[in-house]
Design an enzyme around this catalytic site. Structure first.
Site, PDB file in Angstrom:
ATOM      1  N   HIS A  11      84.762  26.559 109.690  1.00 61.84           N
ATOM      2  CA  HIS A  11      85.818  26.122 108.769  1.00 61.84           C
ATOM      3  C   HIS A  11      85.807  26.944 107.484  1.00 61.84           C
ATOM      4  CE1 HIS A  11      82.900  24.213 106.075  1.00 61.84           C
ATOM      5  NE2 HIS A  11      82.302  23.751 107.155  1.00 61.84           N
ATOM      6  N   GLU A  85      79.163  18.848 112.457  1.00 61.80           N
ATOM      7  CA  GLU A  85      77.935  19.413 111.898  1.00 61.80           C
ATOM      8  C   GLU A  85      76.754  18.493 112.212  1.00 61.80           C
ATOM      9  OE1 GLU A  85      75.821  21.665 111.112  1.00 61.80           O
ATOM     10  OE2 GLU A  85      77.036  22.588 109.527  1.00 61.80           O
TER      11      GLU A  85
END
Length: 216
Positions: A11, A85
């Protein structure tokens, strides 16, 4: 079976990335720089023949993925929570320096790459690196299984990219990380019968200043 091609993307930048505050599963949006990176990324991948766009369900990844999907008519964004994550427990939301100061023993295990160490649980349960790695590789294998022979853009997080790199390179999980994982970078893998192979790492030409200037 024909290999699946995965364009694995981290990202764009967030405000917490910029100050080294650990995010984990906390849902932080892109900052202004991250938005510009996502726009540049989307334009760079506009000519790629993508069959699907898949993202972690955290907004920093989804915002980045939406910038990619916007250039591909008919492709809807798919989300997968298994691409999140690593969960860092009580460490989430803390600056790295504060973690070292307040949890020195746990910080040392983390930095020493003890792959079975689990941080203290906080609002969210923490997970070991071994568990995280197994989750991530399983998720990427799942993407490949659902899209055999296709090309898929997958937008996730720095830790996810690290796991994929280690799997493709056959690296030990406790070995030092001697490679960079850059925001909004393009990293190309193929998956054949569940095995990842790396074809290109760290493509960031789309983020050079001249390219970024064009999307401001």
């Amino acid at each position: 079976m024909t290999d699946t091609t995965i364009l694995l993307i981290r990202h764009g930048e967030t405000a917490w990335n910029a100050v080294r505050r650990l995010q984990g599963h906390i849902d932080i949006p892109l900052n202004a720089q991250g938005e510009r990176q996502a726009m540049a990324l989307g334009r760079a991948l506009a000519a790629e023949a993508l069959d699907a766009v898949v993202s972690s369900d955290l907004q920093r990844a989804m915002q980045t993925a939406q910038a990619v999907a916007a250039h591909h008519a008919g492709l809807s964004l798919q989300t997968d929570a298994q691409l999140r994550e690593r969960a860092y427990g009580v460490f989430e939301g803390m600056l790295y320096q504060d973690i070292q100061d307040e949890y020195p023993a746990d910080f040392q295990l983390w930095q020493a790459r003890d792959i079975d160490a689990v941080m203290p649980h906080g609002e969210r349960l923490a997970e070991s690196f071994r568990h995280f790695y197994q989750r991530v590789i399983g998720a990427l294998q799942g993407v490949a299984a659902r899209h055999p022979g296709q090309t898929v853009a997958v937008v996730a997080h720095g830790g996810v990219l690290e796991c994929a790199y280690r799997a493709a390179r056959g690296m030990q999980l406790d070995s030092p990380r001697d490679f960079q994982v850059k925001n909004a970078s393009i990293n190309r893998f193929t998956v054949d019968h569940g095995k990842l192979a790396l074809t290109s790492w760290g493509e960031v030409d789309h983020l050079v200043l001249s390219a970024m200037d064009d999307v401001i």
